[in-house]
Scaffold this motif. Sequence first.
Motif, PDB file in Angstrom:
ATOM      1  N   SER A 171       4.779 -13.964 -11.207  1.00 33.38           N
ATOM      2  CA  SER A 171       4.838 -13.196  -9.960  1.00 33.38           C
ATOM      3  C   SER A 171       4.433 -14.033  -8.760  1.00 33.38           C
ATOM      4  O   SER A 171       4.873 -13.766  -7.642  1.00 33.38           O
ATOM      5  CB  SER A 171       3.978 -11.938 -10.058  1.00 33.38           C
ATOM      6  N   HIS A 212       7.394 -15.336  -6.993  1.00 34.03           N
ATOM      7  CA  HIS A 212       8.293 -14.394  -6.322  1.00 34.03           C
ATOM      8  C   HIS A 212       7.798 -14.001  -4.943  1.00 34.03           C
ATOM      9  O   HIS A 212       8.392 -14.371  -3.951  1.00 34.03           O
ATOM     10  CB  HIS A 212       8.514 -13.158  -7.187  1.00 34.03           C
ATOM     11  N   SER A 213       6.740 -13.236  -4.890  1.00 35.96           N
ATOM     12  CA  SER A 213       6.256 -12.776  -3.586  1.00 35.96           C
ATOM     13  C   SER A 213       4.767 -12.467  -3.665  1.00 35.96           C
ATOM     14  O   SER A 213       4.243 -12.182  -4.744  1.00 35.96           O
ATOM     15  CB  SER A 213       7.014 -11.533  -3.131  1.00 35.96           C
ATOM     16  N   PRO A 214       4.102 -12.494  -2.523  1.00 30.98           N
ATOM     17  CA  PRO A 214       2.679 -12.140  -2.518  1.00 30.98           C
ATOM     18  C   PRO A 214       2.419 -10.700  -2.967  1.00 30.98           C
ATOM     19  O   PRO A 214       1.403 -10.426  -3.593  1.00 30.98           O
ATOM     20  CB  PRO A 214       2.268 -12.321  -1.050  1.00 30.98           C
ATOM     21  N   LEU A 215       3.346  -9.801  -2.687  1.00 25.90           N
ATOM     22  CA  LEU A 215       3.170  -8.412  -3.106  1.00 25.90           C
ATOM     23  C   LEU A 215       3.183  -8.290  -4.631  1.00 25.90           C
ATOM     24  O   LEU A 215       2.335  -7.617  -5.213  1.00 25.90           O
ATOM     25  CB  LEU A 215       4.266  -7.530  -2.502  1.00 25.90           C
ATOM     26  N   PHE A 216       4.147  -8.959  -5.282  1.00 24.62           N
ATOM     27  CA  PHE A 216       4.185  -8.955  -6.749  1.00 24.62           C
ATOM     28  C   PHE A 216       2.922  -9.584  -7.328  1.00 24.62           C
ATOM     29  O   PHE A 216       2.383  -9.114  -8.323  1.00 24.62           O
ATOM     30  CB  PHE A 216       5.410  -9.681  -7.274  1.00 24.62           C
ATOM     31  N   LEU A 217       2.465 -10.646  -6.707  1.00 22.31           N
ATOM     32  CA  LEU A 217       1.248 -11.308  -7.178  1.00 22.31           C
ATOM     33  C   LEU A 217       0.055 -10.366  -7.087  1.00 22.31           C
ATOM     34  O   LEU A 217      -0.705 -10.214  -8.046  1.00 22.31           O
ATOM     35  CB  LEU A 217       0.992 -12.583  -6.377  1.00 22.31           C
TER      36      LEU A 217
END
Length: 111
Positions: free
Chosen positions: A74, A77-82
Amino acid sequence: MPRRPLSITIISWLFILFGSIALVGGFITTDLKSHWYIHLSRLLQIVAGVFMLYGRNWARWLLVAWIAFHIIISALHSPLFLLMHVAIFSVILFFVFRRPASAYFSTPNSR
């Protein structure tokens, strides 16, 4: 054997359910040869959930490793997914390593 904590039951069934849905959905939308490692990941998710219900300590560690792997993925992919995966990881860690869960997984039948 100590009684299975409710939190372990809920976590196990959630991982079995979501892993099964993702695995079946993955077989419907793609062929078996493409992205075989994604199918393997989903299968490991289901295996961890099932064997956690049986009190297997290795399944608890498999689940933790599975989520840690998803944190790494994650991050690509993006900070939100992380952030989402870190939050899920934190909650899972809290519940699977609490004293009642540790007692449940540390019985002789759980190895």
